[in-house]
Design an enzyme around this catalytic site. Structure first.
Site, PDB file in Angstrom:
ATOM      1  N   ARG A 280      14.886  -7.773   5.817  1.00 51.97           N
ATOM      2  CA  ARG A 280      15.624  -6.540   5.537  1.00 51.97           C
ATOM      3  C   ARG A 280      15.980  -5.791   6.814  1.00 51.97           C
ATOM      4  O   ARG A 280      16.653  -4.754   6.733  1.00 51.97           O
ATOM      5  CB  ARG A 280      14.773  -5.633   4.671  1.00 51.97           C
ATOM      6  CG  ARG A 280      15.170  -5.616   3.183  1.00 51.97           C
ATOM      7  CD  ARG A 280      14.132  -4.781   2.481  1.00 51.97           C
ATOM      8  NE  ARG A 280      14.495  -4.148   1.278  1.00 51.97           N
ATOM      9  CZ  ARG A 280      14.112  -4.581   0.057  1.00 51.97           C
ATOM     10  NH1 ARG A 280      13.477  -5.712  -0.085  1.00 51.97           N
ATOM     11  NH2 ARG A 280      14.396  -3.882  -1.006  1.00 51.97           N
TER      12      ARG A 280
ATOM     13  N   ARG B 107      17.259   0.041 -15.634  1.00 52.18           N
ATOM     14  CA  ARG B 107      16.029  -0.741 -15.725  1.00 52.18           C
ATOM     15  C   ARG B 107      14.790   0.119 -15.468  1.00 52.18           C
ATOM     16  O   ARG B 107      13.671  -0.355 -15.601  1.00 52.18           O
ATOM     17  CB  ARG B 107      16.064  -1.909 -14.734  1.00 52.18           C
ATOM     18  CG  ARG B 107      15.776  -1.508 -13.302  1.00 52.18           C
ATOM     19  CD  ARG B 107      15.898  -2.653 -12.329  1.00 52.18           C
ATOM     20  NE  ARG B 107      15.561  -2.229 -10.994  1.00 52.18           N
ATOM     21  CZ  ARG B 107      15.759  -2.957  -9.904  1.00 52.18           C
ATOM     22  NH1 ARG B 107      16.313  -4.155 -10.001  1.00 52.18           N
ATOM     23  NH2 ARG B 107      15.414  -2.509  -8.725  1.00 52.18           N
TER      24      ARG B 107
ATOM     25  N   LYS C 142      19.529 -10.013  -6.912  1.00 56.06           N
ATOM     26  CA  LYS C 142      18.801 -11.021  -6.127  1.00 56.06           C
ATOM     27  C   LYS C 142      17.603 -11.583  -6.896  1.00 56.06           C
ATOM     28  O   LYS C 142      17.364 -12.779  -6.883  1.00 56.06           O
ATOM     29  CB  LYS C 142      18.281 -10.416  -4.819  1.00 56.06           C
ATOM     30  CG  LYS C 142      19.335  -9.839  -3.909  1.00 56.06           C
ATOM     31  CD  LYS C 142      18.725  -9.356  -2.585  1.00 56.06           C
ATOM     32  CE  LYS C 142      17.667  -8.298  -2.732  1.00 56.06           C
ATOM     33  NZ  LYS C 142      18.178  -6.986  -3.158  1.00 56.06           N
TER      34      LYS C 142
ATOM     35  N   ARG D 252       9.148   0.959 -12.549  1.00 52.00           N
ATOM     36  CA  ARG D 252       9.013   1.039 -11.092  1.00 52.00           C
ATOM     37  C   ARG D 252       9.056   2.480 -10.651  1.00 52.00           C
ATOM     38  O   ARG D 252       9.926   3.235 -11.068  1.00 52.00           O
ATOM     39  CB  ARG D 252      10.167   0.259 -10.430  1.00 52.00           C
ATOM     40  CG  ARG D 252       9.940  -1.221 -10.416  1.00 52.00           C
ATOM     41  CD  ARG D 252      11.128  -1.936  -9.803  1.00 52.00           C
ATOM     42  NE  ARG D 252      11.413  -1.520  -8.437  1.00 52.00           N
ATOM     43  CZ  ARG D 252      11.963  -2.307  -7.542  1.00 52.00           C
ATOM     44  NH1 ARG D 252      12.276  -3.548  -7.860  1.00 52.00           N
ATOM     45  NH2 ARG D 252      12.205  -1.869  -6.336  1.00 52.00           N
TER      46      ARG D 252
ATOM     47  N   ARG E 118      17.163   4.323  -1.202  1.00 50.23           N
ATOM     48  CA  ARG E 118      17.146   2.866  -1.012  1.00 50.23           C
ATOM     49  C   ARG E 118      18.533   2.341  -0.655  1.00 50.23           C
ATOM     50  O   ARG E 118      18.664   1.413   0.153  1.00 50.23           O
ATOM     51  CB  ARG E 118      16.596   2.177  -2.272  1.00 50.23           C
ATOM     52  CG  ARG E 118      15.075   2.303  -2.376  1.00 50.23           C
ATOM     53  CD  ARG E 118      14.582   2.139  -3.798  1.00 50.23           C
ATOM     54  NE  ARG E 118      14.778   0.802  -4.308  1.00 50.23           N
ATOM     55  CZ  ARG E 118      14.863   0.508  -5.613  1.00 50.23           C
ATOM     56  NH1 ARG E 118      14.782   1.466  -6.518  1.00 50.23           N
ATOM     57  NH2 ARG E 118      15.016  -0.728  -5.990  1.00 50.23           N
TER      58      ARG E 118
HETATM   59  P1  AMP Z   1      12.363  -4.608  -3.789  1.00 45.78           P
HETATM   60  O1  AMP Z   1      11.505  -5.011  -4.941  1.00 45.78           O
HETATM   61  O2  AMP Z   1      12.832  -5.777  -2.990  1.00 45.78           O
HETATM   62  O3  AMP Z   1      13.473  -3.702  -4.174  1.00 45.78           O
HETATM   63  O4  AMP Z   1      11.422  -3.779  -2.800  1.00 45.78           O
HETATM   64  C1  AMP Z   1      10.815  -2.575  -3.206  1.00 45.78           C
HETATM   65  C2  AMP Z   1      10.339  -1.787  -2.021  1.00 45.78           C
HETATM   66  O5  AMP Z   1       9.369  -2.549  -1.295  1.00 45.78           O
HETATM   67  C3  AMP Z   1      11.412  -1.451  -1.000  1.00 45.78           C
HETATM   68  O6  AMP Z   1      12.146  -0.296  -1.323  1.00 45.78           O
HETATM   69  C4  AMP Z   1      10.572  -1.270   0.257  1.00 45.78           C
HETATM   70  O7  AMP Z   1       9.891  -0.046   0.240  1.00 45.78           O
HETATM   71  C5  AMP Z   1       9.534  -2.364   0.108  1.00 45.78           C
HETATM   72  N1  AMP Z   1       9.997  -3.648   0.681  1.00 45.78           N
HETATM   73  C6  AMP Z   1      10.241  -4.809   0.018  1.00 45.78           C
HETATM   74  N2  AMP Z   1      10.626  -5.784   0.854  1.00 45.78           N
HETATM   75  C7  AMP Z   1      10.655  -5.217   2.091  1.00 45.78           C
HETATM   76  C8  AMP Z   1      10.983  -5.691   3.384  1.00 45.78           C
HETATM   77  N3  AMP Z   1      11.396  -6.951   3.591  1.00 45.78           N
HETATM   78  N4  AMP Z   1      10.887  -4.817   4.423  1.00 45.78           N
HETATM   79  C9  AMP Z   1      10.462  -3.553   4.246  1.00 45.78           C
HETATM   80  N5  AMP Z   1      10.147  -3.032   3.052  1.00 45.78           N
HETATM   81  C10 AMP Z   1      10.235  -3.856   1.983  1.00 45.78           C
END
Ligand code: AMP
Length: 187
Positions: free
Chosen positions: A88, A127, A13, A133, A144
């Protein structure tokens, strides 16, 4: 144009969102990036969010919906955005609907990236060193993916029923997948 990129962590994404945003001339907005920024700056929101993120759990809806509200109300979102990593949960999706409706807009297309689990894990582990991260550890990755299946996957039906879901394969080169994304937008 308001577009949602939907898919499991590691499905591409972020990479595709950046390309699409450039192409369409609208910003890509990733709640994950916004949250990581808040964590880094040690803001109250970031401090609250950090524990959830490190464990691979979703940050609670009230926190995220507040962020989304700020984003969708900002001038840079006025002509549309590419939503990467949100909504989400169904509660977040309903919040997006409500906030866009208030602005006379709506979600036009939802693109679902299809990538099998084994490949997702491989990508995220690959990655981990690169991006540094804290949630690319094997344990957090497993969590996740579980959270995606439980809390985010229901959005597939939510948008399919509405007739705006476009499902594409997320396997292939960045260029190949980008072409599928554009076809999905045009469809
Ligand atoms: P991402 O970079 O999109 O993989 O997000 C990393 C982490 O941020 C996720 O595992 C969640 O802990 C938090 N996070 C990001 N976007 C959301 C969302 N829309 N709702 C809840 N938690 C989020």
């Amino acid at each position: 144009m308001y577009v949602i990129l939907l898919g499991a962590p590691g499905s591409g994404k972020g990479t595709q969102g950046a390309r699409l945003a450039k192409r369409m001339g609208v910003p890509q907005v990733a709640t994950g990036d916004l949250l990581r920024g808040a964590v880094k700056k040690r803001t109250p929101l970031g401090i609250k969010a950090e524990a959830y993120m490190t464990q691979g759990l979703l940050v609670p809806d009230d926190i995220v919906i507040g962020l989304i509200e700020e984003v969708l109300g900002s001038r840079r979102a006025a002509n549309g955005i590419i939503m990467d990593g949100f909504p989400r949960t169904v509660a977040q999706a309903k919040a997006v609907d409500r906030l866009l409706q208030a602005r006379g807009a709506r979600v036009e297309t939802v693109i679902l990236f299809d990538v099998e689990q084994e490949e997702l894990v491989k990508r995220m582990l690959g990655r981990a060193g690169e991006l540094g991260r804290s949630d690319d550890t094997p344990e957090a990755i497993r969590k996740r993916l579980e959270v995606y299946a439980d809390e985010t996957a229901p959005l597939v039906e939510f948008y399919r029923e509405r007739g705006i879901l476009q499902e594409i394969s997320g396997i292939g080169s960045v260029g190949t997948v980008a072409r599928r994304v554009l076809e999905a937008i045009d469809a």
